[in-house]
Scaffold this active site. Structure first.
Site, mmCIF file in Angstrom:
data_model
loop_
_atom_site.group_PDB
_atom_site.id
_atom_site.type_symbol
_atom_site.label_atom_id
_atom_site.label_comp_id
_atom_site.label_asym_id
_atom_site.label_seq_id
_atom_site.Cartn_x
_atom_site.Cartn_y
_atom_site.Cartn_z
ATOM 1 N N GLY A 269 7.218 20.833 -0.280
ATOM 2 C CA GLY A 269 8.384 20.084 0.160
ATOM 3 C C GLY A 269 8.069 18.614 0.349
ATOM 4 C CB ALA A 270 7.630 16.374 2.349
ATOM 5 C CD GLU A 306 6.241 16.731 5.744
ATOM 6 O OE1 GLU A 306 5.062 16.527 6.089
ATOM 7 O OE2 GLU A 306 6.653 17.854 5.371
ATOM 8 C CD GLU A 328 1.476 22.004 8.404
ATOM 9 O OE1 GLU A 328 2.656 21.871 8.785
ATOM 10 O OE2 GLU A 328 0.905 21.147 7.693
HETATM 11 N N1 B3K Z 1 1.056 19.508 5.136
HETATM 12 C C1 B3K Z 1 1.858 19.647 3.958
HETATM 13 C C2 B3K Z 1 1.551 20.879 3.187
HETATM 14 C C3 B3K Z 1 0.366 20.779 2.315
HETATM 15 C C4 B3K Z 1 0.222 22.003 1.461
HETATM 16 C C5 B3K Z 1 -1.053 22.004 0.720
HETATM 17 N N2 B3K Z 1 -1.157 23.148 -0.164
HETATM 18 C C6 B3K Z 1 3.317 19.590 4.259
HETATM 19 C C7 B3K Z 1 3.701 19.978 5.624
HETATM 20 O O1 B3K Z 1 3.483 21.064 6.101
HETATM 21 O O2 B3K Z 1 4.237 19.156 6.311
HETATM 22 ZN ZN ZN Z 2 3.663 20.441 8.097
#
Ligand code: B3K
Ligand code: ZN
Length: 881
Positions: A269-270, A306, A328
């Site tokens: 997604g981002a 984000e 996360e």
């Molecule tokens: N931190 C990234 C996700 C990265 C995925 C890598 N395979 C987006 C998020 O969770 O905000």
């Molecule tokens: Zn994240």
């Protein structure tokens, strides 16, 4: 035969800090058509205590070394060893700082994995989480190695007038040959996974933001040429997120600029890179003609998510990838709280719980189950899962439930204070809450280590003579869950004792397990006694879904129907009704039952219609009351011998039954709520559209008359209404000339817009008729289809496998074969995408025997392929285990 020799298993228990310290990174990136030259100066130092014989080992991935010096002097080839996977320097100084300068050369145009440095529609951009930086240069590519970065980007001025990286812009200027440069300085220590660089010919919108303490920040949202007008809502959501984080968590932004870039080719997604978020353009670009209400909600959520990472993830990052939920789960919790405040809290919570049950529960109850903090992995990209994200958020929510709002805030304040600038662990996170409030979370911490969904059984009995209600709670793990549990968990169970007037009675008890409106279940079994009730209350259990468990509440249908009508906790009103609906669908879906009979007792239909027509409730809530569980939800509840055709027929019969019983209501609702043309994306307006479209769906299901959908399609003035109507036409009348004309018109109108084309592909992939497989085969040969764009692949192949249960699970196995063949093709281009779509096979063991055998066969054939990526192999092997 399963191959197990492919790829190493990384274990949490093996963690140790790196042998070398990194003090600073200074990079120059020179971009040319067809190549990129990277020069990286690393200020390094052997960690005190590490023997001089220990070499410096840097990670690499498909790299080739173009130059290497140590403190400016070239290294003799006997003192280092370079391979695509790593660079080992044997002659690193025994003590003191030294500078290692590493040169690499890349071909971004050939990078179809979209990890590292790649090009998307001509734009150069990077994606480094989790291990993409090692595809740009040799590096200590691990999240606990933090440093400030200074980055100079050089490119042709016409090809890339915009040059961006992390931090603040410090210098820019022209170079000979029509080239130019920009220098960016990020003073905040960060791990390499947060590095980003973007260069290209981009449009932008800019706005000023002043933080609570008066810092002026320039916000920029960059898009492909000609699309910046569609970034307005994202910009608005960004500003609202910034204000919210200041008010709710006291967190301010910390650089002079904050940039968001929207690109078309992106694996996820981002990405929250420091000061330079890179987005899949699906989560930035919209207006009412191209986007649905759920797209608006998605943009708002992802922008907030984000942005919130700036503190939970960036300022405080993870010590190692096992701690992924530290950033996360916590950041999902924060974005959920933001959406609850910005929109309607109950409806948001319903949406989160629906998602949890639809995605995390099946993962947690199948072969891909893992703890929120896994103990080992072979490919970290396969652990960006619903368990880490969504169950991880539920664990944070439980901490907040246990501590209360103020206690939770105190713990968060301490966390931000104590760990700012560091790479932390789950233990350190939990210790902040304990230290700030004195609450022991030792038992709670088990949640992070235990895979599987616990079952919470609740029963009650009321003694009218003594006026006492005894409530018994028990916890258990499903036998299938990985047997790592050593002790019972701490499960916070929010509850209410509802009187027949619809008001909560006071919960009078001497039980220490009860604190306020929460029963703290810490034992395998606890009984709590409530007194002085006056008369028998209805027990409303697990309000707001206060723990991610499977609830088995022994409660009469009469009590449940009463709560569905009058529980003052609106979430539980929905949940209890939804459970009744899901149970009826499950019973009707078990083998032996008649799939075409009406599945609901009349009381349940009445309860659904009562909620749907209750003017005192938000339209969005009423739409939720009307939304049936999905076919995969029912499949999970059926649990074994699953026949997707049977389930599909049951859900269709359910729709007809509700549609026929509520025909008048649905007619009224659709007429009353029909959009008057003016569009506003706010939650209340979106809720009205949701209810109107739900009413239309039931009308069409009940009458079999396409007219109202055809009319709505041609009169619609926004994508939500247009797409709802088209979806109904395609599902109910796929071959009618009107439907075919509508679909063609939709294509013509939106042909130029990739995001709407994705909807066009996805919608057709969901049609469950007999030609479904043929249809997706034809679509895969369409000139607008490409395996190189992840959104397009997800739209057609991902949607087919995840959302067309009838066709994917065709009884002759052809659906599995088609998807598996596509996975093998995608895997050669982009393993993260093939691995993700392969998870749609994970429930294969619960299928009836014929389908189960086909699915197993297809998975075995996949795993036997010679050039399978580590990503896909890991998913398929674990699915077969
Ligand atoms: N931190 C990234 C996700 C990265 C995925 C890598 N395979 C987006 C998020 O969770 O905000
Ligand atoms: Zn994240």
């Amino acid at each position: 035969m399963l191959r197990t020799d492919d790829g190493q298993t990384i274990k949490l228990a093996d963690y140790r800090p790196s042998d070398f310290l990194l003090h600073a990174v200074d990079m120059t990136i020179r971009l040319f058509e067809g190549r990129a030259e990277i020069e990286t100066h690393l200020a390094l130092e052997r960690r005190p205590g590490v023997a001089a014989s220990v070499p410096l080992e840097l990670d690499g991935d498909e790299l080739s070394l173009a130059g290497l010096t140590l403190d400016g002097a070239p290294l003799d080839s006997s003192t280092y060893k370079a391979s695509p996977d790593g660079l080992t320097v044997f002659s690193a100084p025994a003590s003191g700082r030294f500078t290692l300068t590493v040169a690499t050369r890349l071909v971004p145009e050939e990078n179809s994995k979209l990890m590292g440095l790649f090009r998307s529609n001509g734009i150069w951009c990077t994606q480094c989480e989790a291990e993409g930086f090692r595809r740009i240069t040799y590096f200590l590519d691990r999240p606990d190695v933090l440093a400030p970065y200074r980055v100079r980007v050089e490119a042709d001025k016409a090809a890339a007038p915009v040059l961006l990286s992390n931090g603040n812009p410090v210098e820019s200027g022209d170079l000979p040959g029509g080239r130019h440069f920009a220098v960016w300085d990020d003073p905040f220590n960060k791990p390499s996974y947060l590095f980003a660089m973007v260069a290209g010919d981009l449009d932008a919108v800019h706005e000023q933001f002043t933080t609570a303490s008066g810092r002026a920040v320039t916000l920029g949202v960059y898009t492909e040429k000609g699309r910046s007008a569609q970034a307005a809502y994202a910009m608005d959501a960004l500003k609202r997120s910034m204000v919210w984080d200041e008010r709710r968590f006291g967190r301010e932004y910390d650089l002079d600029v904050f940039n968001v870039v929207a690109i078309a080719d992106f694996n996820m997604g981002a990405m929250e890179n420091k000061g330079l978020n890179v987005f899949n353009h699906k989560y930035v670009l919209l207006d009412e003609n191209i986007a649905t209400d759920s797209d608006y909600a998605g943009v708002e959520t992802v922008i907030a998510h984000e942005y919130f990472h700036n503190w939970t993830g960036n300022r405080i990052t993870c010590r190692d990838w096992f701690q992924l939920c530290l950033k996360e789960g916590l950041t999902v919790y924060r974005d959920q709280e933001f959406s609850a405040d910005e929109r309607e809290a109950t409806v948001q919570r319903i949406g989160s719980v629906r998602r949890l049950k639809a995605h995390q529960f099946p993962e947690d109850q199948g072969p891909l189950q893992h703890p929120v903090r896994p103990g080992e992995y072979r490919e970290i990209n396969n652990f960006y899962t619903a368990t880490v994200y969504d169950k991880g958020a539920e664990l944070v929510r439980m901490v907040a439930t246990i501590l209360g709002r103020d206690g939770f805030r105190k713990g968060m304040d301490l966390y931000f204070d104590r760990h700012d600038g560091m790479a932390a662990t789950i233990e350190e996170f939990l210790a902040c809450f304990t230290d700030a409030t004195g609450t022991d979370l030792t038992q709670f911490a088990l949640w992070y280590a235990q895979a599987g969904t616990p079952t919470l059984s609740v029963s009650q009995s009321y003694d009218p003579e003594a006026d006492r209600l005894s409530v018994t709670l028990k916890q258990a793990l499903e036998p299938g869950a990985a047997a790592t549990q050593t002790a019972p968990m701490h499960i916070p169970v929010r509850f209410g004792l509802v009187g027949s007037n619809g008001q909560d009675k006071e919960a009078v008890t001497t039980s220490e397990a009860v604190v306020g409106d929460v029963i703290h279940l810490r034992e395998p079994e606890t009984t709590v006694v409530f007194e002085k009730l006056g008369d028998r209350p209805y027990l409303s259990a697990l309000r707001d879904f206060s723990a991610p468990v499977t609830l088995k509440h022994e409660q009469s249908e009469a009590d449940r129907l009463a709560l569905a009508r009058l529980d003052p906790n609106l979430f539980n009103r929905w949940r209890i009704l939804n459970d009744l609906v899901a149970e009826a669908l499950t019973t009707a879906s078990r083998s032996g039952a008649d799939a075409t009979a009406s599945p609901f007792a009349s009381e349940i239909v009445e309860a659904i219609l009562a909620s749907a027509s209750d003017q005192s409730l938000e339209p969005a809530f009423r739409a939720q009351a009307l939304a049936l569980p999905g076919e995969t939800d029912v499949a999970r509840l059926v649990g074994e011998n699953v026949d997707p055709d049977h389930i599909h027929a049951v859900v269709e019969a359910a729709r007809r039954q509700i549609g026929e019983s509520g025909a008048r209501l649905f007619q009224e609702l659709h007429a009353e709520l029909a959009s008057d043309g003016a569009f506003s994306p706010d939650a209340a307006s979106a809720g009205q559209r949701a209810l109107a479209n739900s009413a239309l769906a039931y009308l069409v299901a009940a009458t079999g008359d396409p007219a109202p959908a055809t009319r709505q399609f041609s009169e619609a003035r926004n994508m939500t209404d247009r797409l709802s109507a088209l979806s109904l036409l395609l599902h109910h009348f796929p071959n009618s000339p009107d439907t075919i004309a509508a679909l063609a018109e939709f294509y013509e109108r939106h042909e130029a817009d990739e995001l709407v084309l994705d909807k066009w592909f996805a919608l057709q992939a969901t049609i469950p008729d007999a030609s479904a497989l043929e249809r997706v085969e034809t679509l895969a040969a369409h000139p607008k289809f490409t395996l190189r764009n992840p959104n397009r692949v997800r739209a057609l192949i991902g949607t087919f496998a995840a959302a067309n249960q009838v066709a994917f699970h065709r009884a002759d196995g052809a659906g599995y074969r088609w998807v598996a063949d596509r996975l093998a093709e995608i895997d050669r281009i982009n393993p993260q995408i093939s691995a993700r779509i392969a998870t749609t096979f994970r429930a294969w063991r619960s299928l009836e025997p014929v389908r189960r055998d086909y699915a197993r066969k297809v998975l075995r054939q996949l795993v036997d392929l010679e050039h399978l990526s580590k990503d896909l192999r890991d998913i398929v092997e674990r699915s077969l285990r």
